[in-house]
Design a protein around this motif. Structure first.
Motif, mmCIF file in Angstrom:
data_model
loop_
_atom_site.group_PDB
_atom_site.id
_atom_site.type_symbol
_atom_site.label_atom_id
_atom_site.label_comp_id
_atom_site.label_asym_id
_atom_site.label_seq_id
_atom_site.Cartn_x
_atom_site.Cartn_y
_atom_site.Cartn_z
ATOM 1 N N ALA A 136 0.890 -1.174 0.000
ATOM 2 C CA ALA A 136 0.000 0.000 0.000
ATOM 3 C C ALA A 136 0.920 1.214 0.000
ATOM 4 C CB ALA A 136 -0.902 -0.015 1.209
ATOM 5 N N ARG A 137 0.750 2.091 -1.022
ATOM 6 C CA ARG A 137 1.632 3.263 -1.058
ATOM 7 C C ARG A 137 0.859 4.506 -0.638
ATOM 8 N NH1 ARG A 137 0.945 6.325 -5.615
ATOM 9 N NH2 ARG A 137 -0.386 5.304 -7.148
ATOM 10 N N ARG A 138 1.593 5.392 0.014
ATOM 11 C CA ARG A 138 1.006 6.604 0.575
ATOM 12 C C ARG A 138 0.544 7.516 -0.545
ATOM 13 N NH1 ARG A 138 -1.584 8.320 3.772
ATOM 14 N NH2 ARG A 138 -1.227 9.457 5.681
ATOM 15 N N TRP B 103 -4.176 5.601 1.169
ATOM 16 C CA TRP B 103 -3.239 4.604 0.659
ATOM 17 C C TRP B 103 -3.804 3.980 -0.616
ATOM 18 C CZ3 TRP B 103 1.150 3.837 3.717
ATOM 19 C CH2 TRP B 103 1.090 4.402 4.983
ATOM 20 N N ARG B 104 -2.927 3.483 -1.495
ATOM 21 C CA ARG B 104 -3.393 2.720 -2.652
ATOM 22 C C ARG B 104 -2.764 1.333 -2.600
ATOM 23 N NH1 ARG B 104 -6.872 4.878 -6.131
ATOM 24 N NH2 ARG B 104 -7.004 7.138 -6.075
ATOM 25 N N THR C 280 3.417 -1.441 4.110
ATOM 26 C CA THR C 280 3.260 0.010 3.912
ATOM 27 C C THR C 280 4.585 0.755 4.046
ATOM 28 O OG1 THR C 280 2.507 0.063 6.213
ATOM 29 C CG2 THR C 280 0.827 0.274 4.523
ATOM 30 N N SER C 281 5.623 0.055 4.512
ATOM 31 C CA SER C 281 6.956 0.678 4.504
ATOM 32 C C SER C 281 7.996 -0.443 4.449
ATOM 33 C CB SER C 281 7.162 1.560 5.739
ATOM 34 O OG SER C 281 6.948 0.822 6.904
ATOM 35 N N ASP D 111 -7.266 7.181 5.078
ATOM 36 C CA ASP D 111 -6.460 7.041 6.308
ATOM 37 C C ASP D 111 -7.244 6.441 7.468
ATOM 38 O OD1 ASP D 111 -3.906 7.918 5.667
ATOM 39 O OD2 ASP D 111 -4.573 10.008 5.631
ATOM 40 N N PRO E 266 -0.275 2.669 11.326
ATOM 41 C CA PRO E 266 0.440 2.208 10.132
ATOM 42 C C PRO E 266 1.808 1.653 10.538
ATOM 43 C CG PRO E 266 -0.483 4.400 9.769
ATOM 44 C CD PRO E 266 -0.687 4.091 11.222
#
Ligand SMILES: Cc1cc2nc3c(=O)[nH]c(=O)nc-3n(C[C@H](O)[C@H](O)[C@H](O)COP(=O)(O)OP(=O)(O)OC[C@H]3O[C@@H](n4cnc5c(N)ncnc54)[C@H](O)[C@@H]3O)c2cc1C
Length: 374
Positions: free
Chosen positions: A139-141, A146-147, A170-171, A219, A226
């Motif tokens: 999931a990108r910010r 997020w997508r 996410t990271s 969000d 996250p």
């Protein structure tokens, strides 16, 4: 079990018998996986038998874990169609209560307690099941959320779900793969989600492959902080692994086997085999009740839950084998004979017992770690 539990058990039994008598449902083995029926889930919700332990302000009943235990034990024993609400009520609701925002609690819990909300758990992926922390779905910010992009596999009830709860990276893990994961809730239908059925051995459509292509999640729909998704999912899995469904998937067959044995001539072998199965069942039940009591105290009994699931799912398979060995029949899903039918259902579903919710080898590793052995 106290007087309230005894009375509750009688009420649930009476309700279930009347549903069977009036054609509300036909009992089946593995009903918590195969038997999805929103109408039936709503009836349970209307009686206050879903989300029973949750606070009343979120649609629950503030009742103790042991009362929920009584209800689910009776539903499973009757082979009732509970699969529609199972994931939502068993694990997502408690995780939202523990980690969710006020908005999530207010908007997501009451529909689950009414039997109006189906959740799909999107954790496993192609090549990633046991080693869950290696998920590749990302999931990108983006602005406001997020997508998500990636592919999930084996999502039970995903095709009927109102919401999908998705484990994503996410990271970057930066050497510690349990870090940088998050749990995101996608409300369906969402743009970019495509769902393909995967058939069971029986031909039934129960689980799915789900592809996420740049699916937007605001969000407010991140469950927990996250990057802290691993903490959320391990708590979620304790709820998933510890309940009576982990040793009662073949219960209708066990009951039918006992009926058959009682109708035939006295037979030492069947007494011994059934007696052994029943004593194992009793021990499993005591262990599962112990886990429910620990949960009532707010603990996360991961080791104990893993033990119940490892022992319980082997028991389920042993029930199917014992039934075949004591009363050999040619299993058939189309048979009018209940026993023959239950044997077919149990045998065709048995590869899943020790796999779903975490394979037994992995659970034994968790037990070993819990005991300080690794
Ligand atoms: C009926 C059913 C319903 C399911 N529903 C869902 C769902 O709703 N959502 C979801 O996300 N997933 C679901 N799953 C997927 C399930 O969680 C995975 O199948 C399970 O976690 C195992 O992962 P895998 O299939 O990738 O097998 P693998 O991880 O490839 O394992 C295959 C075999 O190798 C063994 N193995 C793997 N690693 C090790 C190790 N380190 N040490 C020893 N042995 C090892 C395993 O024990 C297993 O026997 C479902 C599965 C089934 C069968």
């Amino acid at each position: 079990m106290d007087g309230r539990c005894v009375q509750l058990r009688a009420e649930v039994r009476e309700f279930l018998q009347s549903e069977i008598d009036t054609g509300g449902f036909t009992p089946i083995c593995d009903s918590w996986l195969r038997g999805a029926d929103r109408g039936f889930s709503r009836k349970l919700g209307a009686r206050g038998w879903l989300g029973m332990t949750w606070p009343t302000q979120y649609g629950g009943q503030d009742r103790p874990q042991r009362e929920r235990f009584v209800v689910i034990e009776e539903l499973l024993a009757a082979g009732a169609p509970v699969a529609g609400h199972w994931v939502a009520e068993r694990q997502v609701g408690p995780s939202i209560l523990k980690y969710g925002s006020q908005e999530m609690k207010q908007n997501l819990l009451a529909p689950i307690a009414r039997g109006d909300s189906v959740f799909g758990a999107c954790y496993s992926e192609p090549d990633v099941g046991s080693d869950l922390a290696s998920v590749r779905t990302q999931a990108r910010r983006v602005e406001g959320g997020w997508r998500i992009s990636g592919t999930k596999l084996w999502t039970s009830q995903g095709h009927q779900a109102d919401h999908l709860i998705v484990l994503c990276r996410t990271s970057p893990s930066e050497g510690a793969k349990h870090r940088g994961l998050s749990m995101l809730i996608v409300t369906q239908p969402a743009t970019g989600v495509s769902i393909r059925p995967i058939r069971l051995l029986t031909g039934e459509h129960h689980f799915n492959e789900i592809v996420f292509d740049e699916v937007f999640v605001p969000d407010g729909r991140v469950l927990g902080e996250p990057g802290e998704g691993w903490r959320v999912i391990t708590g979620d899995l304790a709820f998933e692994r510890s309940g009576p469904e982990r040793f009662m998937s073949t219960h209708p067959l066990l009951a039918e086997m006992i009926r058959r044995a009682a109708q035939g001539p006295a037979d030492e072998r069947s007494r011994l085999v059934i007696g052994e199965l029943l004593s194992r069942l009793w021990a499993l039940r005591s262990m599962a009740m112990g886990v429910a009591a620990l949960m009532q105290k707010g603990e996360s009994p991961n080791t104990e839950a893993a033990m119940v699931k490892d022992l319980g799912t082997r028991f389920e398979g042993d029930v199917a084998q014992a039934a075949r060995s004591l009363f050999p029949v040619i299993p058939s899903l189309d048979s009018d004979d209940r026993f023959t039918n239950y044997v077919a259902q149990s045998v065709l579903h048995s590869p899943a017992y020790t796999l779903r919710g975490g394979a037994n080898e992995i659970l034994r590793g968790i037990v070993a770690r819990g005991l300080g052995l690794r």
